[in-house]
Design a protein around this motif. Structure first.
Motif, short mmCIF file in Angstrom:
data_model
loop_
_atom_site.label_atom_id
_atom_site.label_comp_id
_atom_site.label_asym_id
_atom_site.label_seq_id
_atom_site.Cartn_x
_atom_site.Cartn_y
_atom_site.Cartn_z
N THR A 154 0.81 -1.22 0.00
CA THR A 154 0.00 0.00 0.00
C THR A 154 0.84 1.27 0.00
OG1 THR A 154 -0.14 -0.15 2.41
CG2 THR A 154 -1.94 -1.13 1.14
N CYS A 159 0.77 2.84 -3.43
CA CYS A 159 -0.52 3.15 -4.04
C CYS A 159 -1.25 4.21 -3.22
CB CYS A 159 -1.38 1.89 -4.15
SG CYS A 159 -0.62 0.56 -5.10
N ASP A 160 -2.24 4.83 -3.85
CA ASP A 160 -3.07 5.85 -3.19
C ASP A 160 -4.52 5.56 -3.55
OD1 ASP A 160 -4.18 8.02 -2.00
OD2 ASP A 160 -3.39 9.51 -3.41
N ASN A 176 -7.87 7.23 -10.10
CA ASN A 176 -6.59 7.42 -10.79
C ASN A 176 -6.78 8.28 -12.04
OD1 ASN A 176 -5.18 5.81 -8.94
ND2 ASN A 176 -5.71 3.94 -10.05
N TYR A 211 1.37 3.48 -14.49
CA TYR A 211 -0.07 3.52 -14.72
C TYR A 211 -0.50 2.24 -15.40
CZ TYR A 211 -4.60 5.14 -16.48
OH TYR A 211 -5.95 5.25 -16.76
N ARG A 271 5.43 5.33 -7.61
CA ARG A 271 3.99 5.38 -7.36
C ARG A 271 3.29 4.55 -8.42
NH1 ARG A 271 5.54 6.39 -3.35
NH2 ARG A 271 5.18 8.14 -1.91
N ILE A 272 2.39 3.68 -7.96
CA ILE A 272 1.71 2.75 -8.87
C ILE A 272 0.23 3.05 -8.87
CG2 ILE A 272 1.30 0.33 -9.43
CD1 ILE A 272 3.86 -0.38 -7.96
N PHE A 273 -0.33 3.23 -10.06
CA PHE A 273 -1.76 3.54 -10.23
C PHE A 273 -2.40 2.38 -10.99
CE2 PHE A 273 0.77 7.40 -10.20
CZ PHE A 273 0.15 8.17 -9.22
N VAL A 274 -3.18 1.57 -10.28
CA VAL A 274 -3.79 0.39 -10.87
C VAL A 274 -5.30 0.56 -10.84
CG1 VAL A 274 -3.96 -2.12 -10.78
CG2 VAL A 274 -1.88 -0.99 -9.99
N PRO A 331 -9.63 2.40 -8.13
CA PRO A 331 -8.22 2.17 -7.77
C PRO A 331 -8.08 0.94 -6.89
CG PRO A 331 -9.14 4.03 -6.53
CD PRO A 331 -10.16 3.66 -7.56
N ASN A 388 -4.89 -2.27 -5.52
CA ASN A 388 -3.47 -2.63 -5.44
C ASN A 388 -3.26 -4.09 -5.82
OD1 ASN A 388 -4.73 -3.61 -3.13
ND2 ASN A 388 -2.88 -3.42 -1.86
N THR A 435 -2.78 -6.50 -9.15
CA THR A 435 -2.50 -6.49 -10.59
C THR A 435 -1.74 -7.76 -10.96
OG1 THR A 435 -1.59 -5.17 -12.41
CG2 THR A 435 -0.28 -5.31 -10.40
#
Length: 364
Positions: free
Chosen positions: A112, A115-116, A121, A310, A335-338, A345, A347, A349
């Protein structure tokens, strides 16, 4: 080499030492529409030469910065291990969902801290995370050279770059290509009727610039061809546009050994190296592409301080997730945007790893 030593005639390459460098955790040879078995079979480990190779292993991650304190060193060691586990396909799967669904085979749970989930996203969110204070620093070469948004597909890259360029101050200049088709089996009349100019202009071929290239002063671009290696103008060189002229642009190199040098990039005739088209497409255009966002494949070899990964859709081949997360020099820069299938959004993937590629390697 046979004149030097007759025994060398029996050896590959005449007995000359050949150095092959690479990481099998990264993306394997690209086979157009190839299946998993075809991609693995195209690797050097499946060659008859592999049995006579002597393998040397590199064990230190030179991309990750040295820690300044004991806690920071432990954090970097933990991050480096997580990156290697991603490359080896050893990341733990997410816990079973409470709604009774089943996760896919390659799905993983991203920590986490990367991620946000506070909001959706959006592109603005990704730009602000990867390029903070973008307008104030949009002309700073050192600021731009260490940041990028990575994503799997060219379509997403093109959309992201257009949105980011629109945020820049100033008017954009459009450079249009001159397209033609060659090596067509029919007559010239058949060629013009079957493949009109509007159709050729609409083609988007990977590895080639678009028909309409919109540029502004201050836009970050990447060179798509080797123009002059002695001057640092190689495929993958990142530059910033300093002048938009009528038939060419002036660019300043912002990375590598030739940082700060300026060069004029003209239009030139480009042909796709691998195309399924029934003719040879010739596009006269500047070999540039905007690179605030770039594909994960194109990011191989880059070292960045801030990476926004992204993933509107999961990665689709071996090593893409590993390449993306291993571009950064510290865990704070990732920073990962899934997005889930519902657009929310998440976390969770995919991390696609072909583990059979490691069978011929000593560290496996």
């Amino acid at each position: 080499m046979k004149s030097v030593d007759p025994e060398r005639a029996k050896l590959p390459f005449g007995g000359i030492t050949v150095l092959l460098g690479g990481d099998f955790r990264q993306i394997l040879p690209v086979i157009t529409e190839g299946e998993r078995a075809e991609i693995v079979s195209a690797c050097i480990t499946r060659s008859r030469l592999w049995s006579i190779c002597k393998i040397f292993l590199l064990t230190r991650n030179m991309r990750i910065k040295e820690g300044r304190s004991a806690e920071e060193v432990q954090e970097l060691i933990k991050f480096a291990k997580w990156v290697l586990d991603a490359g080896d396909g050893n990341l733990l799967p997410p816990p079973p969902p409470t709604d009774g669904n089943v996760y896919a085979e390659d799905e993983i749970l991203i920590p986490t801290e990367f991620c946000d989930f506070s909001s959706a996203n959006s592109i603005d969110k990704m730009v602000e995370s990867t390029f903070p204070n973008f307008i104030a620093n949009c002309r700073d070469p050192s600021y731009l050279s260490e940041r990028a948004i990575l994503t799997p597909t060219n379509q997403t890259v093109s959309h992201l770059n257009i949105v980011i360029v629109d945020k820049l101050p100033g008017e954009s200049v459009s450079y249009y290509s001159v397209d033609s088709a060659e090596e067509f089996g029919g007559s010239d009349d058949d060629l013009k009727s079957a493949f009109p100019l509007e159709y050729l202009n609409s083609l988007f071929v990977p590895g080639m610039p678009p028909h309409e290239l919109k540029l502004k002063v201050g836009v970050v671009v990447m060179l798509m061809r080797n123009l002059n290696q002695t001057l640092g103008l190689c495929n993958g060189t990142r530059m910033i546009v300093t002048k938009t002229l009528k038939f060419c642009v002036e660019c300043e190199v912002i990375s590598g050994a030739f940082i700060g040098t300026r060069h004029f990039i003209p239009r030139m005739e480009l042909c796709p190296s691998d195309s399924r088209l029934p003719y040879k497409l010739v596009r006269k255009q500047m070999p540039l592409q905007i690179c605030y966002a770039m594909t994960i494949n194109k990011a191989q070899g880059q070292s960045l301080q801030n990476v926004g990964l992204y993933l509107p859709k999961s990665v689709f081949t071996h090593g893409q997730f590993y390449v993306a997360i291993s571009r950064v020099t510290s865990p704070q820069g990732l920073r990962i945007f899934v997005d889930s299938e519902g657009g929310e959004p998440t976390n969770i993937t995919k991390n696609v790893v072909y583990k059979e590629i490691f069978y011929a390697l000593p560290y496996k």
